[in-house]
Design a protein around this motif. Structure first.
Motif, PDB file in Angstrom:
ATOM      1  N   ARG A 104       0.675  -1.229   0.039  1.00 46.23           N
ATOM      2  CA  ARG A 104      -0.019   0.229  -0.085  1.00 46.23           C
ATOM      3  C   ARG A 104       0.745   1.110   0.028  1.00 46.23           C
ATOM      4  O   ARG A 104       2.022   1.042   0.829  1.00 46.23           O
ATOM      5  N   THR A 105       0.415   2.167  -0.721  1.00 45.68           N
ATOM      6  CA  THR A 105       1.152   3.583  -0.813  1.00 45.68           C
ATOM      7  C   THR A 105       0.121   4.688  -0.082  1.00 45.68           C
ATOM      8  O   THR A 105      -0.888   4.744  -0.443  1.00 45.68           O
ATOM      9  N   GLN A 106       0.677   5.489   0.770  1.00 41.15           N
ATOM     10  CA  GLN A 106       0.060   6.401   1.444  1.00 41.15           C
ATOM     11  C   GLN A 106       0.750   7.784   1.424  1.00 41.15           C
ATOM     12  O   GLN A 106       1.966   7.607   1.198  1.00 41.15           O
ATOM     13  N   THR A 107       0.086   8.763   1.283  1.00 37.72           N
ATOM     14  CA  THR A 107       0.607  10.152   1.350  1.00 37.72           C
ATOM     15  C   THR A 107      -0.030  10.954   2.432  1.00 37.72           C
ATOM     16  O   THR A 107      -1.249  10.770   2.724  1.00 37.72           O
ATOM     17  N   TYR A 108       0.853  11.790   3.030  1.00 34.63           N
ATOM     18  CA  TYR A 108       0.357  12.566   4.396  1.00 34.63           C
ATOM     19  C   TYR A 108       0.896  13.868   4.409  1.00 34.63           C
ATOM     20  O   TYR A 108       2.182  13.749   3.988  1.00 34.63           O
ATOM     21  N   ARG A 109       0.263  14.973   4.508  1.00 33.38           N
ATOM     22  CA  ARG A 109       0.920  16.197   4.811  1.00 33.38           C
ATOM     23  C   ARG A 109       0.860  16.365   6.462  1.00 33.38           C
ATOM     24  O   ARG A 109       0.101  16.091   7.009  1.00 33.38           O
ATOM     25  N   ILE A 110       2.216  16.854   6.781  1.00 33.29           N
ATOM     26  CA  ILE A 110       2.420  17.009   8.232  1.00 33.29           C
ATOM     27  C   ILE A 110       1.918  18.526   8.514  1.00 33.29           C
ATOM     28  O   ILE A 110       2.414  19.406   7.941  1.00 33.29           O
ATOM     29  N   VAL A 111       0.858  18.340   9.593  1.00 33.18           N
ATOM     30  CA  VAL A 111       0.393  19.994   9.804  1.00 33.18           C
ATOM     31  C   VAL A 111       0.097  20.273  11.369  1.00 33.18           C
ATOM     32  O   VAL A 111       0.521  19.193  11.973  1.00 33.18           O
ATOM     33  N   ASP A 114      -4.402  21.425  15.136  1.00 34.45           N
ATOM     34  CA  ASP A 114      -6.029  21.645  14.768  1.00 34.45           C
ATOM     35  C   ASP A 114      -6.508  21.561  13.106  1.00 34.45           C
ATOM     36  O   ASP A 114      -7.789  21.403  12.859  1.00 34.45           O
ATOM     37  N   GLU A 115      -5.513  21.393  12.443  1.00 31.52           N
ATOM     38  CA  GLU A 115      -5.900  21.337  11.124  1.00 31.52           C
ATOM     39  C   GLU A 115      -5.536  19.770  10.683  1.00 31.52           C
ATOM     40  O   GLU A 115      -5.936  19.633   9.391  1.00 31.52           O
ATOM     41  N   ALA A 116      -5.247  18.743  11.555  1.00 27.63           N
ATOM     42  CA  ALA A 116      -4.981  17.597  11.033  1.00 27.63           C
ATOM     43  C   ALA A 116      -6.275  16.712  10.695  1.00 27.63           C
ATOM     44  O   ALA A 116      -7.486  16.986  11.499  1.00 27.63           O
ATOM     45  N   ASP A 117      -6.478  15.865   9.490  1.00 25.42           N
ATOM     46  CA  ASP A 117      -7.574  15.379   9.299  1.00 25.42           C
ATOM     47  C   ASP A 117      -7.109  13.979   8.401  1.00 25.42           C
ATOM     48  O   ASP A 117      -6.787  14.125   7.171  1.00 25.42           O
ATOM     49  N   PRO A 118      -6.655  13.089   9.258  1.00 21.44           N
ATOM     50  CA  PRO A 118      -6.093  11.840   8.444  1.00 21.44           C
ATOM     51  C   PRO A 118      -6.843  11.425   7.359  1.00 21.44           C
ATOM     52  O   PRO A 118      -6.696  10.786   6.176  1.00 21.44           O
ATOM     53  N   ALA A 119      -8.305  11.312   7.482  1.00 20.19           N
ATOM     54  CA  ALA A 119      -9.218  10.786   6.453  1.00 20.19           C
ATOM     55  C   ALA A 119      -8.956  11.658   4.948  1.00 20.19           C
ATOM     56  O   ALA A 119      -9.275  11.233   3.950  1.00 20.19           O
ATOM     57  N   LYS A 120      -8.322  12.909   5.195  1.00 20.82           N
ATOM     58  CA  LYS A 120      -8.360  13.850   3.954  1.00 20.82           C
ATOM     59  C   LYS A 120      -6.594  14.028   3.745  1.00 20.82           C
ATOM     60  O   LYS A 120      -6.195  14.943   3.061  1.00 20.82           O
ATOM     61  N   GLY A 121      -5.910  13.264   4.405  1.00 16.15           N
ATOM     62  CA  GLY A 121      -4.507  13.113   3.925  1.00 16.15           C
ATOM     63  C   GLY A 121      -3.768  14.225   4.811  1.00 16.15           C
ATOM     64  O   GLY A 121      -2.471  14.510   4.305  1.00 16.15           O
ATOM     65  N   SER A 122      -3.892  14.551   6.108  1.00 14.95           N
ATOM     66  CA  SER A 122      -3.231  15.441   6.529  1.00 14.95           C
ATOM     67  C   SER A 122      -3.077  14.855   8.307  1.00 14.95           C
ATOM     68  O   SER A 122      -3.906  14.446   8.984  1.00 14.95           O
TER      69      SER A 122
END
Length: 155
Positions: A104-111, A114-122
């Motif tokens: 599996r390949t996953q992409t996340y932005r580190i924020v 208060d702005e984190a939302d793993p379901a939306k990639g952060s």
């Protein structure tokens, strides 16, 4: 008779005594978009507060006031970090792609928190995954749950 057993005329609910939302002990790092989200939230809450006050909705005034205190505090403590320009290693604000052992390949932005939302990639910079990623480079292997993953891209 004790006041404890007397029903209040407004229903007996103590709206003014709502506890404040807990404030994280971590430094309040935010991205530029995270700071904009805080500003938008404060503006929305001010509008909702005025509307609730005009309608004399005590419970809504109490809830919105509590949220407005929280977001105002978060704004006052926000430390805006500019987007990274060096993609040689994972930093706050980086978008990181990694491939897990199972393919599996996953992409996340580190924020910020208060702005984190793993379901939306952060994800929050204080999360265990972000902590494993920060400072790493393409090709590095990190622990993810009970497996490992290799960083394939940093942007």
């Amino acid at each position: 008779m004790s006041r404890a057993f007397v029903r209040e005329t407004d229903g007996g609910e103590a709206f003014e005594d709502l506890p404040d939302r807990p404030i994280s002990p971590h430094q309040n790092f935010v991205t530029p978009s995270g700071l904009a989200q805080i500003d938008a939230m404060i503006e929305d809450l001010r509008h909702r507060l005025a509307k609730a006050q005009a309608a004399e909705e005590k419970s809504e005034v109490a809830r919105v006031s509590r949220d407005l205190r929280y977001w105002s505090h978060r704004k006052s403590t926000a430390d805006m970090i500019p987007p990274p320009t060096d993609f040689s290693q994972v930093r706050f604000g980086s978008r990181v792609t990694f491939e897990r052992d199972d393919g599996r390949t996953q992409t996340y932005r580190i924020v910020g928190e208060d702005e984190a939302d793993p379901a939306k990639g952060s994800i929050s910079y204080v999360s265990p995954l972000a902590q494993a990623l920060l400072g790493k480079q393409v090709g590095d292997v990190i622990p993810v749950a009970q497996t490992e993953a290799e960083i394939t891209r940093i942007e």
